[in-house]
Design an enzyme around this catalytic site. Structure first.
Site, PDB file in Angstrom:
ATOM      1  N   GLY A 153      11.484 -47.027 -59.920  1.00  0.00           N
ATOM      2  CA  GLY A 153      10.217 -46.499 -60.411  1.00  0.00           C
ATOM      3  C   GLY A 153      10.495 -45.400 -61.423  1.00  0.00           C
ATOM      4  O   GLY A 153      11.467 -45.445 -62.178  1.00  0.00           O
ATOM      5  N   ARG A 154       9.639 -44.372 -61.393  1.00  0.00           N
ATOM      6  CA  ARG A 154       9.736 -43.257 -62.345  1.00  0.00           C
ATOM      7  C   ARG A 154      11.140 -42.628 -62.322  1.00  0.00           C
ATOM      8  O   ARG A 154      11.818 -42.542 -63.346  1.00  0.00           O
ATOM      9  CB  ARG A 154       8.672 -42.224 -61.943  1.00  0.00           C
ATOM     10  CG  ARG A 154       8.538 -41.001 -62.802  1.00  0.00           C
ATOM     11  CD  ARG A 154       7.371 -40.169 -62.298  1.00  0.00           C
ATOM     12  NE  ARG A 154       7.595 -39.637 -60.964  1.00  0.00           N
ATOM     13  CZ  ARG A 154       7.815 -38.345 -60.680  1.00  0.00           C
ATOM     14  NH1 ARG A 154       7.832 -37.451 -61.645  1.00  0.00           N
ATOM     15  NH2 ARG A 154       8.010 -37.952 -59.445  1.00  0.00           N
ATOM     16  N   ARG A 236      13.365 -39.060 -49.628  1.00  0.00           N
ATOM     17  CA  ARG A 236      12.793 -38.593 -48.371  1.00  0.00           C
ATOM     18  C   ARG A 236      13.721 -39.018 -47.237  1.00  0.00           C
ATOM     19  O   ARG A 236      14.164 -40.163 -47.179  1.00  0.00           O
ATOM     20  CB  ARG A 236      11.399 -39.199 -48.125  1.00  0.00           C
ATOM     21  CG  ARG A 236      10.287 -38.562 -48.954  1.00  0.00           C
ATOM     22  CD  ARG A 236      10.028 -37.112 -48.554  1.00  0.00           C
ATOM     23  NE  ARG A 236       9.011 -36.455 -49.356  1.00  0.00           N
ATOM     24  CZ  ARG A 236       9.230 -35.812 -50.497  1.00  0.00           C
ATOM     25  NH1 ARG A 236      10.447 -35.743 -50.998  1.00  0.00           N
ATOM     26  NH2 ARG A 236       8.251 -35.218 -51.140  1.00  0.00           N
ATOM     27  N   GLU A 265      11.788 -29.793 -42.554  1.00  0.00           N
ATOM     28  CA  GLU A 265      11.833 -28.839 -43.662  1.00  0.00           C
ATOM     29  C   GLU A 265      10.683 -27.866 -43.439  1.00  0.00           C
ATOM     30  O   GLU A 265       9.695 -28.230 -42.800  1.00  0.00           O
ATOM     31  CB  GLU A 265      11.640 -29.569 -45.000  1.00  0.00           C
ATOM     32  CG  GLU A 265      12.786 -30.514 -45.328  1.00  0.00           C
ATOM     33  CD  GLU A 265      12.717 -31.047 -46.775  1.00  0.00           C
ATOM     34  OE1 GLU A 265      11.968 -30.477 -47.595  1.00  0.00           O
ATOM     35  OE2 GLU A 265      13.395 -32.027 -47.066  1.00  0.00           O
ATOM     36  N   HIS A 285      16.504 -29.284 -50.592  1.00  0.00           N
ATOM     37  CA  HIS A 285      15.378 -29.830 -51.372  1.00  0.00           C
ATOM     38  C   HIS A 285      15.233 -29.092 -52.715  1.00  0.00           C
ATOM     39  O   HIS A 285      14.201 -28.483 -53.009  1.00  0.00           O
ATOM     40  CB  HIS A 285      14.072 -29.759 -50.570  1.00  0.00           C
ATOM     41  CG  HIS A 285      13.064 -30.798 -50.974  1.00  0.00           C
ATOM     42  ND1 HIS A 285      12.231 -31.426 -50.098  1.00  0.00           N
ATOM     43  CD2 HIS A 285      12.760 -31.333 -52.194  1.00  0.00           C
ATOM     44  CE1 HIS A 285      11.444 -32.284 -50.744  1.00  0.00           C
ATOM     45  NE2 HIS A 285      11.749 -32.235 -52.035  1.00  0.00           N
TER      46      HIS A 285
HETATM   47  N1  LIG Z   1      14.040 -34.152 -54.131  1.00  0.00           N
HETATM   48  C1  LIG Z   1      12.937 -33.818 -54.775  1.00  0.00           C
HETATM   49  O1  LIG Z   1      12.689 -32.647 -55.035  1.00  0.00           O
HETATM   50  C2  LIG Z   1      11.981 -34.854 -55.227  1.00  0.00           C
HETATM   51  C3  LIG Z   1      11.907 -36.069 -54.594  1.00  0.00           C
HETATM   52  N2  LIG Z   1      11.004 -37.012 -55.012  1.00  0.00           N
HETATM   53  C4  LIG Z   1      10.990 -38.286 -54.293  1.00  0.00           C
HETATM   54  O2  LIG Z   1      11.602 -39.283 -55.113  1.00  0.00           O
HETATM   55  C5  LIG Z   1      11.156 -40.564 -54.671  1.00  0.00           C
HETATM   56  C6  LIG Z   1      10.885 -41.470 -55.871  1.00  0.00           C
HETATM   57  O3  LIG Z   1       9.770 -40.958 -56.569  1.00  0.00           O
HETATM   58  P1  LIG Z   1       9.175 -41.731 -57.840  1.00  0.00           P
HETATM   59  O4  LIG Z   1      10.267 -42.282 -58.653  1.00  0.00           O
HETATM   60  O5  LIG Z   1       8.176 -40.837 -58.463  1.00  0.00           O
HETATM   61  O6  LIG Z   1       8.415 -42.952 -57.120  1.00  0.00           O
HETATM   62  P2  LIG Z   1       7.820 -44.248 -57.806  1.00  0.00           P
HETATM   63  O7  LIG Z   1       6.596 -44.599 -57.017  1.00  0.00           O
HETATM   64  O8  LIG Z   1       7.685 -44.073 -59.278  1.00  0.00           O
HETATM   65  O9  LIG Z   1       8.953 -45.343 -57.564  1.00  0.00           O
HETATM   66  C7  LIG Z   1       9.216 -45.934 -56.331  1.00  0.00           C
HETATM   67  C8  LIG Z   1       9.751 -47.323 -56.598  1.00  0.00           C
HETATM   68  O10 LIG Z   1      10.074 -47.960 -55.359  1.00  0.00           O
HETATM   69  C9  LIG Z   1       9.640 -49.301 -55.420  1.00  0.00           C
HETATM   70  N3  LIG Z   1       9.392 -49.780 -54.051  1.00  0.00           N
HETATM   71  C10 LIG Z   1       8.302 -49.565 -53.304  1.00  0.00           C
HETATM   72  N4  LIG Z   1       8.432 -50.177 -52.111  1.00  0.00           N
HETATM   73  C11 LIG Z   1       9.637 -50.762 -52.125  1.00  0.00           C
HETATM   74  C12 LIG Z   1      10.347 -51.536 -51.182  1.00  0.00           C
HETATM   75  N5  LIG Z   1       9.817 -51.844 -49.989  1.00  0.00           N
HETATM   76  N6  LIG Z   1      11.570 -51.973 -51.515  1.00  0.00           N
HETATM   77  C13 LIG Z   1      12.101 -51.665 -52.702  1.00  0.00           C
HETATM   78  N7  LIG Z   1      11.467 -50.943 -53.656  1.00  0.00           N
HETATM   79  C14 LIG Z   1      10.249 -50.506 -53.350  1.00  0.00           C
HETATM   80  C15 LIG Z   1       8.384 -49.272 -56.234  1.00  0.00           C
HETATM   81  O11 LIG Z   1       8.124 -50.540 -56.803  1.00  0.00           O
HETATM   82  C16 LIG Z   1       8.762 -48.245 -57.294  1.00  0.00           C
HETATM   83  O12 LIG Z   1       9.398 -48.896 -58.369  1.00  0.00           O
HETATM   84  C17 LIG Z   1       9.969 -40.292 -53.749  1.00  0.00           C
HETATM   85  O13 LIG Z   1      10.382 -40.434 -52.404  1.00  0.00           O
HETATM   86  C18 LIG Z   1       9.616 -38.838 -54.025  1.00  0.00           C
HETATM   87  O14 LIG Z   1       8.992 -38.233 -52.920  1.00  0.00           O
HETATM   88  C19 LIG Z   1      10.202 -36.802 -56.080  1.00  0.00           C
HETATM   89  C20 LIG Z   1      10.234 -35.589 -56.756  1.00  0.00           C
HETATM   90  C21 LIG Z   1      11.079 -34.505 -56.337  1.00  0.00           C
HETATM   91  O1  LIG Z   2       7.286 -34.458 -55.440  1.00  0.00           O
HETATM   92  C1  LIG Z   2       8.031 -34.782 -54.481  1.00  0.00           C
HETATM   93  O2  LIG Z   2       7.943 -35.873 -53.918  1.00  0.00           O
HETATM   94  C2  LIG Z   2       9.029 -33.852 -54.005  1.00  0.00           C
HETATM   95  O3  LIG Z   2       9.911 -34.157 -53.250  1.00  0.00           O
HETATM   96  C3  LIG Z   2       8.985 -32.459 -54.383  1.00  0.00           C
HETATM   97  O4  LIG Z   2       8.486 -31.802 -53.283  1.00  0.00           O
END
Ligand SMILES: NC(=O)C1=CN([C@@H]2O[C@H](COP(=O)(O)OP(=O)(O)OC[C@H]3O[C@@H](n4cnc5c(N)ncnc54)[C@H](O)[C@@H]3O)[C@@H](O)[C@H]2O)C=CC1
Ligand SMILES: O=C(O)C(=O)CO
Length: 326
Positions: A153-154, A236, A265, A285
């Protein structure tokens, strides 16, 4: 407006001078996190707006019903399951969306986890500070290795796009549309999850947590990885079956892990089992926590309060709550 900010344990409201974003409002900031409902009610008594920083405090129905003055919940980043939006709507409380995380920060954190693991930076720095020199060799170079991306995804795509700069082959697994997109972007795609886990030298997961993805990475998936492979979770903790990563590391497959996220957390006890592994890099995190990101989050969050006060519901996720009597 009387505004209360909860859980500002990095003291960002003061550091970023958020008060200057408000005019004539009364701002109270709490720098610690409390779980006691009575104490939360005391802190929020009379507040018309509350700022929730991520999911540090849960605003559930029971709490909402004890806060008769509340009109607005302004979330730093996206409102998630930590705020009961249906209950807010019923009680005439608007919920403002603070926008998504700042992607470059999370992508850089993912690569920081990968690079520090491959070079054993954290471990060797600890050794150096203890007076020791080069106590082990790094895992190896990224060039020629396979970067597995689970969830394109993103963030998955942004992380993938950096792999070739290190000379890596990129192998992607995900759901229908995203797989077609990865192929169109010129990346190899794995026929299934099993192939991805078997083949990847560095495997980074980028799925959203929902009921379909909770526990999607099983102990068997992890045990199918190579002995010198690195498993990276910047997404996550609950995407991995409970206890599976610790058990897999105990059994030696994968040989290495790097994580940014935990089931509990914001505080991780010193006895958390992952912290006992020298072959695991553990970050608190950090994927969204840096100066650039926080400036964005807080300007949106406080901007949403001003907009709400001016009758602008653009970022309100439940506009039907606005104007409803309490
Ligand atoms: N560590 C941090 O500070 C941060 C962590 N995150 C986490 O990063 C992760 C990814 O975020 P984004 O890229 O924005 O999400 P997104 O929604 O853009 O991408 C997720 C992708 O997973 C795919 N997907 C969904 N279900 C699936 C499955 N059963 N099997 C395989 N693929 C599947 C979707 O088609 C999509 O392409 C999230 O868990 C978010 O919470 C996001 C921002 C900050
Ligand atoms: O936006 C998210 O999903 C993060 O993990 C940042 O808290």
């Amino acid at each position: 407006m009387k505004i209360v900010v909860l859980d500002d344990y990095q003291d960002e409201v003061r550091t970023l001078d958020c008060a200057s974003l408000l005019a004539g409002d009364e701002l109270t900031v709490y720098n610690d996190t409390v779980r006691d409902a009575d104490e939360l009610v005391r802190r929020l008594a009379g507040a018309e707006a509350v700022v929730l920083i991520r999911d540090r405090t849960t605003l559930d129905r029971a709490l909402i019903e004890r806060l008769p003055a509340l009109r607005l919940v302004s979330c730093v980043c996206r409102p998630g399951s930590y705020v009961d939006i249906a209950a807010c709507t019923e009680h005439g409380i608007a919920v403002a969306d603070g926008g998504p995380g700042y992607s470059p920060a999370t992508v850089e954190q993912t690569w920081a986890l990968i690079l520090s693991s491959m070079r054993k930076l954290g471990l060797e720095e600890r050794q150096l500070r203890a007076g020791r020199w080069q106590t082990s060799l790094g895992i190896g170079c990224l060039a020629g290795r396979t970067l597995g991306i689970y969830g394109y995804g993103r963030l998955g795509k942004m992380v993938a796009d950096i792999g070739p700069a290190f000379g890596m082959r990129v192998l992607v697994s995900g759901t229908g549309n995203s797989i077609a997109k990865a192929a169109a972007d010129g990346y190899d795609t794995a026929p299934d999850k099993a192939a991805l886990f078997r083949e990847a030298d560095v495997l980074s997961i980028h799925l959203r947590l929902n009921e379909a993805t909770r526990g999607i990475v099983t102990l068997d998936d992890l045990l199918s990885m190579k002995r010198d492979a690195l498993f990276v979770n910047p997404s996550r903790a609950e995407l991995v079956a409970p206890g599976a990563l610790v058990e897999a590391l105990k059994q030696g497959r994968p040989g290495y892990a790097a994580v940014d996220v935990y089931e509990e957390e914001p505080v991780l006890g010193a006895s958390h089992p992952l912290l006992a592994f020298d072959n695991a890099v553990c970050a608190p995190h950090l994927g969204f926590a840096d100066r650039d990101s926080y400036e964005r989050y807080f300007s949106i969050t406080f901007g949403n309060i001003k907009a709400y006060a001016a009758g602008d519901t653009t970022n309100i996720v439940n506009p039907e709550a606005c104007g409803r009597a309490r």
